[in-house]
Design a protein around this motif. Structure first.
Motif, PDB file in Angstrom:
ATOM      1  N   VAL A  92      52.189  42.234  27.221  1.00 50.49           N
ATOM      2  CA  VAL A  92      50.856  41.203  26.748  1.00 50.49           C
ATOM      3  C   VAL A  92      51.466  40.650  25.378  1.00 50.49           C
ATOM      4  N   THR A 102      52.432  37.460  29.223  1.00 52.91           N
ATOM      5  CA  THR A 102      51.212  38.118  29.760  1.00 52.91           C
ATOM      6  C   THR A 102      50.934  38.173  31.146  1.00 52.91           C
ATOM      7  N   ALA A 136      43.473  40.167  23.286  1.00 53.85           N
ATOM      8  CA  ALA A 136      44.502  41.111  22.697  1.00 53.85           C
ATOM      9  C   ALA A 136      44.372  40.469  21.136  1.00 53.85           C
ATOM     10  N   SER A 138      43.665  36.842  28.296  1.00 52.47           N
ATOM     11  CA  SER A 138      44.107  38.003  27.828  1.00 52.47           C
ATOM     12  C   SER A 138      44.984  37.851  26.674  1.00 52.47           C
ATOM     13  N   HIS A 139      45.813  37.025  26.488  1.00 57.90           N
ATOM     14  CA  HIS A 139      46.195  36.746  25.149  1.00 57.90           C
ATOM     15  C   HIS A 139      45.111  36.664  23.788  1.00 57.90           C
ATOM     16  N   PRO A 151      46.136  34.500  31.699  1.00 61.28           N
ATOM     17  CA  PRO A 151      47.071  34.803  30.520  1.00 61.28           C
ATOM     18  C   PRO A 151      46.360  34.463  29.267  1.00 61.28           C
ATOM     19  N   GLY A 200      45.348  42.905  34.305  1.00 62.61           N
ATOM     20  CA  GLY A 200      46.401  41.884  34.632  1.00 62.61           C
ATOM     21  C   GLY A 200      46.615  41.709  36.067  1.00 62.61           C
ATOM     22  N   LEU A 253      44.166  46.332  29.319  1.00 64.81           N
ATOM     23  CA  LEU A 253      44.440  44.804  29.505  1.00 64.81           C
ATOM     24  C   LEU A 253      45.660  44.716  30.279  1.00 64.81           C
ATOM     25  N   HIS A 254      46.500  45.623  30.511  1.00 64.28           N
ATOM     26  CA  HIS A 254      47.603  45.495  31.459  1.00 64.28           C
ATOM     27  C   HIS A 254      47.079  46.013  32.800  1.00 64.28           C
TER      28      HIS A 254
END
Lengths: 93, 138, 161, 114
Positions: free
Chosen positions: C122, C116, D92, D88-89, D85, D46, D42-43
């Motif tokens: 991700v 991620t 998702a 984000s995880h 992260p 990041g 989402l990317h």
């Protein structure tokens, strides 16, 4: 230089705010809010330097922490809602 | 709620450091920004993160809910106790100057104790509210 | 007990760096008490994920992080390209399951977070033997599927066998 | 002598890092606005969470020099790299569970976990 950086961070936050209003899904909004949160941490740090008071860094750490816990809490809440109505998502139960 | 490896592991690794940061904010109240209220919220946030990532039951084993109401009362008692102590020593309520040989040290200890009382009460009450809401759903 | 002492030492070091008042006996005393309280609560957590790690892992992780930072920079540049020049570098999302070889839950967590942390990929869901990944482009997915990162995390985990 | 040279060099490095960080932040925000669906956004997010934050904090560290302020900045950076992260995880994962569908994503080749 620091002031310009602060303005830049504010621009990033404004752009993220547009995404937060536009959505479309609740996850897009949380993504945008999380992004605004991390930018706020940076903004507090930069502002601390700008005003010559680096004790602001403690506030930045505090904000980062609360932001993280808040986002996780919101996501747990969404997952719980997504798992609750049986007719739409039977495989969750 | 099914288990998510990443969240449970990270939750566990972070908590001691969040709690320590909360205590740092608690005891540096008169040196920088901070103090009892923020520290209490941070401490509770650390435990709440544990509850969110590892389940409310695990968090209740870590901090028994039965302990929270007495702790909340203890915080208020500490606050009031310092005030009464200053009155017994012949000054106004919460006039800390008499708590040590000289006024500066007295103020210092007084504020430290008062802030500790605020911190304990805020953390305990926040956790009480959180547990009250989550245990109603399970 | 060893775990408590290690955690206590780490937390007290953290306190010293945060506080900066190294000559104030009252604050040092409060620091010792705070570290002891936080470490004690730390030892009372569910222990299945935090115990039983070798010292080898602690020594190997910094080397892994250096490599990871390089990867993060490379991945960032790739995403930046795709944001500003979408016609020359179009996005082509891929979603799929990749096998993972870490034995411990901490190892799997490090792998998932590394995925991620490099923009362009991700980790969505981590199970015992696979990780569900969403990638911004086919090349990012192929790089990950080649398994270099997976092998490095397993090496850092230090449980070969 | 070296001091007189070091000072402007540090300032320049700090300026470069700061402008690079802000540029990456704006890039990420533009990506979040421009990309077609939640997962691709989402990317882009990041980018702002990793390198952008790292460069801005590194620039501040250069200005603070070797001091406890730099240590605190390093703590902030570590905390962000540690938690972003995870956030984000979790995002998702929640999106998948809530039924948000990725727009025309191909299935990966080496799929089928045992």
């Amino acid at each position: 230089m620091l002031a310009a950086a602060a303005v830049g961070i504010l621009v990033v936050m404004a752009l993220a705010l547009v995404r937060a209003f536009r959505g479309p899904s609740i996850c897009d909004r949380i993504l945008a809010v999380n992004m605004i949160g991390t930018k706020t941490v940076l903004l507090i740090a930069v502002y601390g330097f700008l005003s010559g008071r680096p004790d602001f860094l403690d506030i930045a750490i505090t904000y980062a922490l609360i932001n993280f816990v808040g986002v996780i809490a919101a996501l747990k809440f969404i997952e719980r809602i997504a798992a609750s109505p049986p007719p739409t998502r039977p495989e969750e139960l | 709620m099914n288990d998510d490896i990443v969240l449970t592991v990270i939750g566990k690794l972070l908590i001691p450091f969040i709690l320590l940061f909360a205590l740092y904010v608690q005891f540096h109240g008169d040196f920088g920004p901070g103090g009892g209220f923020q520290a209490g919220v941070l401490f509770a946030a650390g435990i709440i993160l544990y509850a969110l990532t590892n389940g409310t039951a695990a968090a209740m084993r870590l901090i028994p809910p039965g302990l929270l109401a007495p702790l909340a009362a203890l915080g208020v008692l500490l606050y009031g106790g310092v005030g009464v102590a200053t009155m017994l020593l012949g000054r106004h309520f919460l006039n800390y100057s008499v708590l040590a040989q000289d006024a500066v040290h007295g103020q210092h200890y007084g504020i430290l104790l008062i802030e500790l009382g605020v911190g304990i009460t805020v953390a305990a009450v926040m956790l009480l509210i959180f547990f009250a809401f989550t245990s109603r759903e399970d | 007990m060893l775990y408590f002492l290690l955690l206590f030492a780490a937390l007290f070091g953290f306190w010293l760096l945060l506080s900066g008042y190294w000559a104030n006996p009252l604050l040092l005393l409060l620091g010792l008490a705070s570290s002891a309280l936080a470490a004690w609560i730390g030892t009372r957590l569910e222990q299945s994920d935090t115990r039983g790690y070798s010292l080898r892992m602690l020594l190997r992780l910094p080397g892994y992080w250096v490599w990871l930072v390089g990867e993060i920079v490379k991945a960032n540049l790739d995403v930046v390209r795709r944001v500003w020049r979408p016609h020359t570098y179009p996005i082509s999302p891929v979603i799929g399951h990749l096998p993972l070889s870490q034995k411990t839950r901490l190892g799997k967590t490090i792998y998932a977070n590394s995925i991620t942390l490099t923009p362009g990929t991700v980790a969505i869901e981590v199970s015992d033997d696979a990780v569900m990944v969403h990638a911004l482009s086919e090349s990012a997915y192929a790089d990950l599927a080649a398994g270099d990162m997976d092998r490095r995390v397993t090496w850092a985990e230090g449980r070969s066998g | 002598m070296t001091e007189a040279l070091l000072e402007p060099a540090l300032d320049l490095a700090s300026l470069l890092l700061l402008s690079g960080g802000v540029f990456l932040g704006i890039t990420g925000a533009v990506g979040v606005l421009r990309f077609p669906d939640f997962f691709t956004r989402l990317h882009a997010a990041g980018v702002t969470d990793t390198l952008s934050a790292g460069m801005i904090l590194a620039a501040l560290m250069l200005q603070a020099g070797l001091s406890l302020i730099s240590v605190k900045l390093a703590f902030i950076l570590l905390f962000l790299l540690y938690t972003s992260p995870v956030a984000s995880h979790a995002l998702a994962r929640a999106a998948v569970h809530a039924g948000v569908k990725p727009v025309d994503a191909k299935p990966g080749e080496s799929s089928s976990p045992s």
